[in-house]
Design a protein around this motif. Sequence first.
Motif, PDB file in Angstrom:
ATOM      1  N   UNK A  99       0.804  -1.223   0.000  1.00 54.97           N
ATOM      2  CA  UNK A  99       0.000   0.000   0.000  1.00 54.97           C
ATOM      3  C   UNK A  99       0.836   1.272   0.000  1.00 54.97           C
ATOM      4  N   UNK A 100       0.186   2.362  -0.351  1.00 52.44           N
ATOM      5  CA  UNK A 100       0.844   3.678  -0.359  1.00 52.44           C
ATOM      6  C   UNK A 100       0.024   4.669   0.474  1.00 52.44           C
ATOM      7  N   UNK A 101       0.691   5.355   1.395  1.00 57.53           N
ATOM      8  CA  UNK A 101       0.026   6.438   2.120  1.00 57.53           C
ATOM      9  C   UNK A 101       0.238   7.722   1.325  1.00 57.53           C
ATOM     10  N   UNK A 102      -0.501   7.824   0.232  1.00 58.21           N
ATOM     11  CA  UNK A 102      -0.287   8.943  -0.695  1.00 58.21           C
ATOM     12  C   UNK A 102      -1.498   9.864  -0.716  1.00 58.21           C
ATOM     13  N   UNK A 103      -2.142  10.033   0.445  1.00 61.17           N
ATOM     14  CA  UNK A 103      -3.314  10.901   0.511  1.00 61.17           C
ATOM     15  C   UNK A 103      -3.021  12.235  -0.165  1.00 61.17           C
ATOM     16  N   UNK A 104      -4.012  12.757  -0.837  1.00 61.18           N
ATOM     17  CA  UNK A 104      -3.828  13.978  -1.628  1.00 61.18           C
ATOM     18  C   UNK A 104      -3.133  15.100  -0.897  1.00 61.18           C
ATOM     19  N   UNK A 105      -3.381  15.203   0.390  1.00 60.61           N
ATOM     20  CA  UNK A 105      -2.855  16.339   1.160  1.00 60.61           C
ATOM     21  C   UNK A 105      -1.435  16.101   1.687  1.00 60.61           C
ATOM     22  N   UNK A 106      -0.825  14.975   1.365  1.00 59.75           N
ATOM     23  CA  UNK A 106       0.482  14.619   1.942  1.00 59.75           C
ATOM     24  C   UNK A 106       1.592  15.631   1.674  1.00 59.75           C
ATOM     25  N   UNK A 107       1.455  16.377   0.599  1.00 59.72           N
ATOM     26  CA  UNK A 107       2.507  17.342   0.277  1.00 59.72           C
ATOM     27  C   UNK A 107       1.887  18.548  -0.392  1.00 59.72           C
ATOM     28  N   UNK A 138       3.759  12.786  -4.014  1.00 57.38           N
ATOM     29  CA  UNK A 138       3.325  11.452  -4.436  1.00 57.38           C
ATOM     30  C   UNK A 138       4.410  10.710  -5.199  1.00 57.38           C
ATOM     31  N   UNK A 139       5.200  11.440  -5.978  1.00 59.03           N
ATOM     32  CA  UNK A 139       6.319  10.791  -6.681  1.00 59.03           C
ATOM     33  C   UNK A 139       7.263  10.149  -5.667  1.00 59.03           C
ATOM     34  N   UNK A 140       7.601  10.933  -4.641  1.00 57.20           N
ATOM     35  CA  UNK A 140       8.558  10.447  -3.645  1.00 57.20           C
ATOM     36  C   UNK A 140       7.999   9.216  -2.910  1.00 57.20           C
ATOM     37  N   UNK A 141       6.734   9.308  -2.535  1.00 56.68           N
ATOM     38  CA  UNK A 141       6.088   8.185  -1.842  1.00 56.68           C
ATOM     39  C   UNK A 141       6.078   6.951  -2.751  1.00 56.68           C
ATOM     40  N   UNK A 142       5.795   7.156  -4.027  1.00 58.05           N
ATOM     41  CA  UNK A 142       5.776   6.039  -4.987  1.00 58.05           C
ATOM     42  C   UNK A 142       7.175   5.437  -5.136  1.00 58.05           C
ATOM     43  N   UNK A 143       8.192   6.292  -5.265  1.00 59.88           N
ATOM     44  CA  UNK A 143       9.575   5.798  -5.385  1.00 59.88           C
ATOM     45  C   UNK A 143       9.917   4.916  -4.197  1.00 59.88           C
ATOM     46  N   UNK A 144       9.569   5.383  -2.997  1.00 61.90           N
ATOM     47  CA  UNK A 144       9.871   4.609  -1.791  1.00 61.90           C
ATOM     48  C   UNK A 144       9.194   3.236  -1.833  1.00 61.90           C
ATOM     49  N   UNK A 145       7.919   3.230  -2.204  1.00 64.76           N
ATOM     50  CA  UNK A 145       7.152   1.977  -2.213  1.00 64.76           C
ATOM     51  C   UNK A 145       7.660   1.004  -3.265  1.00 64.76           C
ATOM     52  N   UNK A 146       7.936   1.518  -4.464  1.00 69.70           N
ATOM     53  CA  UNK A 146       8.429   0.649  -5.541  1.00 69.70           C
ATOM     54  C   UNK A 146       9.795   0.082  -5.147  1.00 69.70           C
ATOM     55  N   UNK A 147      10.619   0.916  -4.545  1.00 74.43           N
ATOM     56  CA  UNK A 147      11.951   0.478  -4.134  1.00 74.43           C
ATOM     57  C   UNK A 147      11.866  -0.603  -3.056  1.00 74.43           C
ATOM     58  N   UNK A 148      10.985  -0.361  -2.079  1.00 73.87           N
ATOM     59  CA  UNK A 148      10.859  -1.303  -0.951  1.00 73.87           C
ATOM     60  C   UNK A 148      10.203  -2.622  -1.358  1.00 73.87           C
ATOM     61  N   UNK A 149       9.160  -2.529  -2.167  1.00 74.35           N
ATOM     62  CA  UNK A 149       8.333  -3.719  -2.411  1.00 74.35           C
ATOM     63  C   UNK A 149       8.565  -4.422  -3.742  1.00 74.35           C
ATOM     64  N   UNK A 150       9.289  -3.778  -4.648  1.00 80.46           N
ATOM     65  CA  UNK A 150       9.425  -4.397  -5.969  1.00 80.46           C
ATOM     66  C   UNK A 150      10.878  -4.646  -6.392  1.00 80.46           C
ATOM     67  N   UNK A 151      11.676  -3.587  -6.436  1.00 83.03           N
ATOM     68  CA  UNK A 151      13.041  -3.706  -6.975  1.00 83.03           C
ATOM     69  C   UNK A 151      13.851  -4.731  -6.176  1.00 83.03           C
ATOM     70  N   UNK A 152      14.525  -5.628  -6.869  1.00 83.09           N
ATOM     71  CA  UNK A 152      15.417  -6.574  -6.212  1.00 83.09           C
ATOM     72  C   UNK A 152      14.788  -7.931  -5.941  1.00 83.09           C
TER      73      UNK A 152
END
Length: 546
Positions: free
Chosen positions: A179-187, A193-207
Amino acid sequence: MEANIHFPDPSKVREELIQKYPTKVAKKRSKSIIVNDPDLIPEVQANVRTVPGIITQRGCSYAGCKGVVLGPTRDIVNIVHGPIGCSFYAWLTRRNQTRPETLEDANYIPYCFSTDMQEENVVFGGEKKLKVAIQEAYDLFHPKSIAIFSTCPVGLIGDDVHAASKEMREKFGDCNVFGFSCEGYRGVSQSAGHHIANNGVFKHMVGRNNTPNEGKFKINLLGEYNIGGDAFEIERIFEKVGLTLISSFSGNSTVGQIENAHIADLNVILCHRSINYMGDMMETKYGIPWMKVNFVGADSSAKSLRKIAEYFGDEELKARVEEVIAEEMPRVKAIIEEILPRTTGKTAMLFVGGSRAHHYQDLFTELGMTTVAAGYEFAHRDDYEGRDVLPKIKVDADSKNIEELKVVPDPELYNPRKTEAELAELKEKGLEINGYSGMMKQMTKKSLVVDDLSHYESEKLIEIYKPDIFCAGIKEKYVVQKMGVPLKQLHSYDYGGPYTGFVGATNFYKDIDRMVNNPVWKLIKAPWEKAGNGKSGGIEASYVTQ
Ligand code: CFM
């Protein structure tokens, strides 16, 4: 470089733009409206909150996470946890294309998944409904991966999308749910949202996928989202040159490719704003350097290919790159030579996103046109002034809100692709590794740089400069066109594209030629330009005068 065209006095323009604002607002906006000097690179205020009441071009954090970064990956089921309205823009409006290898391959891009939260869920909690939705998606599609995107109410009521995802992931065993905590008001904009997405993709997918690849020159393409087929043209060129594309973040991509990205030997970054975090994190964890490239513009594409070849330092690759450029360029040159006399000397304004306001200036330069004013909606100071400014950027409360992952070298997979000495040698040759010098260095002296342009300011700029073309998005399009200035959408490309690479450049030349030389724009008179009621000029509403 000073442009060879007449500029209105930019300091006066700046004054005019802020004149109507209340003192406090004027003071704040004046820090984001800057007269450019490519040699000095003045400071631009960017990535700060928009003043309430100002009509901004910006979007929200959820848009940046779900729509921008994760949206283009075709075989991941992206569930929007929220009221149905948030899903309106989740369905193909960005024109990101994809090409499954076979008809049987999973492709969920044409679908729109939402939990359709109701008042009852907002009052009593939505986790139960979310888990039902995840189960339903799993039963129907058996996807490799399901991602959950939080919209504003989810954060407000405290639904734990991460716990729900973990529970379902463990239950299924063969489907990666996260999941992503990317609520509209986060930034302050979609940039968060880009940063949150990068973190999630890095943690849960890459590698997660270690499948080796025999390719000699293995690269990832970062920050290219295949709008209007842009990635297809870049893929065509890479293949011709002999580069092996391991993964793309995320245009025309699959889960499996992203999970395998860590085996590449170089990350090339097109859109710095949306994905630079990934470049840095992959360098730290796996030892893969990144390099800024630009495949928007024929000359820029040639330059980027040469940079990639130089990085690998292989003579055969270098020769092949030259062959491909020599093959592709004659067609480009034939077309631009025919168009150039009609476009030379014309002016453009670009107010788009977080990277295109920069990249598309290269295409306008190729058309002999000058960018008189440009700005991003949501980029940061480094996208304007270059990454050298990074240590000087103040981290405010809004940025602190977004998690900075603590990344360390992977005990097994870390493998520096270049030694310190090799990197120094490349730098010596003028190759910028892990660097980006931003937009302003490339813009003419005295051009205007405006961050988070407001609707009011855009109308003022058009009145003052009367540009031959204005580049922005659908929200601006018809207002600008009613002022007699053609608007090219640089988000969705209207119905056009691709605009990358050699084929894309020629598409763009032709489209812009048609737009700036269409006599229809000169025939338009805005209602307020017509004489009426004994007066001329000034805005008059028809219900008042009739
Ligand atoms: Fe990067 Fe983009 Fe852009 Fe962007 Fe966007 Fe886009 Fe854009 Mo619209 S990722 S910053 S958040 S290049 S959707 S494909 S066109 S605003 S300039």
